[in-house]
Design a protein around this motif. Structure first.
Motif, short mmCIF file in Angstrom:
data_model
loop_
_atom_site.label_atom_id
_atom_site.label_comp_id
_atom_site.label_asym_id
_atom_site.label_seq_id
_atom_site.Cartn_x
_atom_site.Cartn_y
_atom_site.Cartn_z
N VAL A 129 0.83 -1.20 0.00
CA VAL A 129 0.00 0.00 0.00
C VAL A 129 0.87 1.25 0.00
N ARG A 130 1.97 1.24 0.75
CA ARG A 130 2.86 2.40 0.76
C ARG A 130 3.35 2.72 -0.67
N ALA A 131 3.65 1.66 -1.44
CA ALA A 131 4.11 1.88 -2.81
C ALA A 131 3.03 2.53 -3.68
N LEU A 132 1.77 2.29 -3.34
CA LEU A 132 0.66 2.87 -4.11
C LEU A 132 0.39 4.32 -3.73
N VAL A 133 0.47 4.63 -2.44
CA VAL A 133 0.00 5.94 -1.97
C VAL A 133 1.14 6.89 -1.62
N GLY A 134 2.35 6.38 -1.46
CA GLY A 134 3.47 7.23 -1.11
C GLY A 134 3.71 7.33 0.38
N ASP A 135 4.90 7.81 0.75
CA ASP A 135 5.30 7.91 2.16
C ASP A 135 4.51 9.00 2.88
N ARG A 136 4.28 8.75 4.17
CA ARG A 136 3.68 9.74 5.06
C ARG A 136 4.47 9.75 6.37
N PRO A 137 4.53 10.89 7.05
CA PRO A 137 5.25 10.95 8.33
C PRO A 137 4.58 10.11 9.41
N ASN A 138 5.40 9.67 10.35
CA ASN A 138 4.96 8.76 11.40
C ASN A 138 5.87 8.97 12.60
N VAL A 139 5.34 8.84 13.82
CA VAL A 139 6.17 9.03 15.00
C VAL A 139 6.98 7.79 15.36
N TYR A 140 6.67 6.66 14.73
CA TYR A 140 7.41 5.42 14.98
C TYR A 140 7.89 4.83 13.65
N PRO A 141 8.98 4.09 13.65
CA PRO A 141 9.53 3.56 12.39
C PRO A 141 8.84 2.28 11.93
N GLU A 142 7.53 2.24 11.99
CA GLU A 142 6.77 1.07 11.58
C GLU A 142 5.64 1.53 10.67
N PRO A 143 5.21 0.68 9.72
CA PRO A 143 4.27 1.13 8.67
C PRO A 143 2.80 0.96 9.00
N PHE A 144 2.40 1.26 10.24
CA PHE A 144 1.03 0.92 10.65
C PHE A 144 -0.03 1.76 9.96
N GLN A 145 0.32 2.94 9.43
CA GLN A 145 -0.73 3.76 8.80
C GLN A 145 -1.10 3.29 7.41
N TYR A 146 -0.43 2.26 6.91
CA TYR A 146 -0.74 1.74 5.57
C TYR A 146 -1.57 0.47 5.60
N ILE A 147 -1.99 0.05 6.79
CA ILE A 147 -2.78 -1.18 6.90
C ILE A 147 -3.76 -1.00 8.05
N ARG A 148 -4.98 -1.46 7.86
CA ARG A 148 -6.02 -1.31 8.87
C ARG A 148 -5.92 -2.45 9.87
N LYS A 149 -4.91 -2.31 10.71
CA LYS A 149 -4.55 -3.30 11.73
C LYS A 149 -4.26 -2.55 13.01
N MET A 150 -4.38 -3.22 14.16
CA MET A 150 -4.08 -2.58 15.43
C MET A 150 -2.71 -1.93 15.37
N ALA A 151 -2.68 -0.60 15.42
CA ALA A 151 -1.42 0.11 15.24
C ALA A 151 -0.40 -0.28 16.31
N SER A 152 -0.84 -0.42 17.54
CA SER A 152 0.10 -0.69 18.63
C SER A 152 0.68 -2.09 18.59
N SER A 153 0.16 -2.97 17.73
CA SER A 153 0.82 -4.28 17.57
C SER A 153 2.20 -4.13 16.94
#
Length: 807
Positions: A129-153
């Protein structure tokens, strides 16, 4: 009538050629743990050793033989799949999923054979999904904003990085004919004592059921309604007379009524739906006033000072959170006198047992939509998933009377303004369209009975800074990150939705998590179980501002617990004293998801920190507080009364010397009105001398106590604490044996703490920090420790001690 076949037995989990038994509901981590194939990721540094689990694909399989149902249609239903999966049955692909937070239904009519649920690694899907929509800023070095999954996992500043996969909610086959109730959406309102339910219904029909007139019947609280539907939608309205109102805990009872809906073809029932509902009104007062924009919740017309805490998933491996565990944790929250739980946006929409327990206990629920601390792309494929997810969960949760607020996100509006996102994004989407467009539209359409807030913090308009103390909700993190907790007194936010201070978990919890480690504040295991940036540095600085920083672990552990409790107390006492300008505090956080140093009041093993006991005092209906100085520089006393009745009491003030000598005293009769605060200045003759290292002030009223020391503990001339302990075996009212530990003070004893889990890991005490004056006596009840000796108890008792410099 519809038939259901649970699919909770016989599953296998495999990757490549390896197969093992799988639990459904469950996840790959718990299956691997049960099979002995991975170490417990919560112990030592094992989290790092199991990182490979989240980067693999996993497949669940189940042999599904042909069934003998005579119904026209068979659906395969999953209440939750985590996360990116393809489903096949008997070689036929039924569909795919990309969202942990949605329910799924597939037409499986006439199919049998091997059921396969093939999960793609969350990292693989997120990178796609990141490859489709492009990078976005995040406070942690994990790609949780690109998948509808529990972010804190994917890890947080209090949680481990353990993203997995699994069928995390129940699965089943549903067999039905003619039609089924696809959606039941009750709008519950009340006018006086008349309850009204407007039922919005959506049907799904088979080919044979198309256009057939079907009867829908509904009942609640003695009211009945019936309608004939020949289409796929309809509305029924029920009006019930003389219903009792549902109230938050502390304001009244929590009566609920069973709402039943039946779909029938003539006299033949086809489907049914039933929920317990409550009748109440909820409003969010946000009309600008002379000091800004309030954020005041009102239930049944009664404005509330919210006594809340933030909630995170109670276990990173969320399928281990059972209904009993929800009840235990939420009862602990109620025992701390909380009346609101905020379900934070980096977790999950919790399971039904969570909301049902809140309904029963009268705990209000503030529900975040699941966006936290990141810029979220608004392009496809995420946009469609987010709209479907929001619709699914609004409809699922809206029957619960405890649910009083929908909130768009956690800290993302603030992040856009203050964390450099605006420049980095360069005009790319980041989620604003969700919070100010999609989500309020969905709430207004589906659940107009509840207020919606765009985010937390949020000032209700871009005309003000998103975290402005004078407008809307405020997150107070500068204090923990950079200041002393006394700085909480520098402002009066309209509503404090996040603030907090860290401390390690209970000693027995640390010992279980680090069974062989020589414990030190900076030992390898302690640092691994400290996820906050410079967390231990902030803990040490917090202690050092008030005490000499100790070298030994046990003393450091005790003092960090003391500072956590004092810090939160400083904030809540100050803000409660400014009701109604400040309309609530939601402490970060009530619970933990594993054994970790964190802001929680209840640690990852379910043990209560001293902060939990302090919250019970701070959030009680009646609070006595000494405020060292207000904005005019005058120390004051506040009687905070959140009860429905006036509070009339005799306030006793004493100025004492460190050795216990009475220097001055007074007694005055005071009354605080219902839901009101009464304040008065401290008489000049009772004020300790400015900068005095020997004088302190004590206020007492109706068994409540507040103390004020004008200097830091490391400066004050504490006497060497002397106290006697006696242990008395008793029969506990809750059943079973217990002991009463009777403490008699011979000197001033400040912040005495009995850490019962040091006596026995199964033991607990009913009191937290206690301050005793010379000659005073108190009792601490200890359960689960057998009958310890006085010496065993004394080894588990800590209190403030004089510094070497003062001695």
């Amino acid at each position: 009538m519809k038939d259901t076949t649970p699919l909770d037995q016989g599953w296998s989990l495999h990757h490549g050629e390896d197969r093992l038994p799988a639990a459904v509901p469950g996840c790959v981590h718990t299956d691997l743990l049960n099979a002995g194939l991975i170490p417990d990721p919560f112990l030592d540094a094992n989290e790092s050793d199991v990182a490979w689990v989240g980067r693999r694909d996993w497949t669940y399989t189940l042999d599904l033989p042909a069934h003998d149902s005579r119904h026209e249609r068979t659906d395969l239903v999953f209440d939750g799949l985590d996360t990116a999966a393809t489903i096949t049955l008997g070689g036929t692909e039924l569909g795919s999923t990309r969202n942990m937070h949605r329910r799924y239904r597939f037409d499986a009519t006439g199919l049998a054979g091997e059921l396969e649920v093939r999960f793609t690694s969350a990292y693989t899907e997120a990178e796609r999904v990141r490859a489709l929509v492009g990078d976005r800023p995040n406070v942690y070095p994990e790609p949780f904003q690109y998948i509808r999954k529990m972010a804190s996992s994917f890890g947080w500043d209090w949680g481990p990085t353990l993203p997995g996969a699994g069928i995390w909610k129940p699965a089943r086959l549903e067999h039905w004919s003619t039609a089924r109730l696809a959606e039941v959406r009750p709008l519950v309102t009340v006018d006086g004592s008349t309850g009204r339910v407007e039922l919005h219904l959506t049907l799904e029909r088979t080919e044979n059921g198309a256009g057939r007139p079907l009867t829908v019947r509904a009942s609640v609280a003695g009211a009945h309604a019936e309608a004939v539907l020949d289409g796929d939608t309809g509305v029924l309205t029920l009006e019930a007379a003389d219903v009792a109102l549902w109230w938050p805990r502390g304001y009244g009872d929590q009566p609920r009524y069973e709402l039943d809906v039946t779909l029938a073809d003539g006299d033949a029932p086809l489907d049914g739906w039933s929920r317990l509902i409550g009748f109440r009104t909820v409003e969010l007062h946000r009309t600008a006033d002379e000091t800004g924009t309030p954020f005041t919740l009102a239930v049944n017309g009664e404005p509330l000072f919210v006594r809340g805490a933030n909630w995170i998933p109670d276990d990173t491996l969320i399928t281990r959170v059972t209904p009993d565990r929800y009840r235990t944790r939420l009862q602990q929250a109620a025992d701390a006198n909380l009346d609101l739980i905020r379900v934070w946006g980096g977790g999950i929409y919790e399971q039904e047992a969570f909301y049902e327990t809140c309904d029963e206990l009268g705990l209000l629920v503030w529900q975040d939509f699941l966006f936290a601390c990141s810029a979220y792309p608004e392009e496809q494929p995420l946009r469609g998933e987010i709209e479907a997810e929001a619709r699914d969960n609004v409809v699922r949760l809206m029957p619960h009377p405890s649910l009083v607020l929908w909130n768009g996100n956690n800290e993302n509006l603030w992040g856009f303004r203050d964390w450099g996102w605006e420049e980095e994004l360069g005009g790319d989407s980041w989620g604003e369209g969700y919070y100010l467009g999609v989500l309020p539209r969905i709430v207004a359409e589906l659940d107009p009975t509840r207020p919606y807030a765009a985010g937390s913090p949020w000032s209700d308009s871009w005309d003000h800074h998103p975290n402005d103390v004078d407008h809307g909700t405020h997150h107070s993190w500068e204090v923990w990150n950079r200041q002393d907790f006394a700085e909480y007194r520098d402002s009066v936010p309209r509503f404090v939705a996040e603030f907090g201070w860290q401390a390690p978990p209970a000693y027995a919890t640390i010992r279980r998590a680090l069974p062989t480690e020589a414990l030190a504040a900076d030992s390898p295991g302690m640092l691994h179980h400290q996820k906050a940036e410079d967390g231990n540095g902030k803990l040490d600085r917090g202690v050092a501002r008030h005490f000499e920083l100790p070298a030994d672990f046990d003393r450091w552990h005790y003092l960090t617990q003391v500072v956590q409790a004092r810090a939160v107390a400083t904030g809540i006492e100050h803000w409660r004293s400014h009701w109604p300008r400040c309309a609530g505090t939601v402490v970060w956080q009530i619970n933990d998801c594993w054994p970790v140093s964190s802001w929680a009041a209840i640690d990852g093993d379910g043990r209560l920190k001293p902060l939990h006991h302090e919250l019970r005092r701070l959030y009680a209906d009646r609070l006595l507080t000494l405020q060292p100085a207000d904005r005019d520089g005058a120390p004051r006393i506040a009687l905070v009364n959140q009860a429905a009745e006036a509070w009339s009491t005799t306030l006793r003030l004493r100025r004492l010397d460190a050795d216990g000598r009475l220097l001055a005293e007074s007694a005055v009769q005071l009354t605080a009105g219902p839901r009101a605060v009464h304040q008065l200045p401290v008489p000049a003759e009772l004020l300790p001398g400015e900068g005095s290292a020997r004088e302190y002030l004590v206020a007492d009223a109706d068994g409540l106590r507040a103390v004020h020391f004008p200097v830091a503990d490391k400066v004050f001339a504490y006497p060497k604490p002397e106290f006697e302990l006696a242990v008395e075996a008793v029969e506990d009212a809750a059943g079973g044996a217990a002991v009463d530990v009777v403490v008699t003070a011979r000197t001033l004893v400040r912040d005495l703490l009995l850490q019962a889990d040091r006596i026995d890991p199964a033991a607990s005490a009913d009191r937290g920090l206690i301050t005793l004056l010379p000659g005073e006596r108190t009792t601490v009840r200890v359960r689960g420790a057998g009958v310890p000796t006085a010496e065993q108890v004394r080894e588990a008792v800590f209190c403030v001690e004089p510094t070497r410099a003062v001695l």
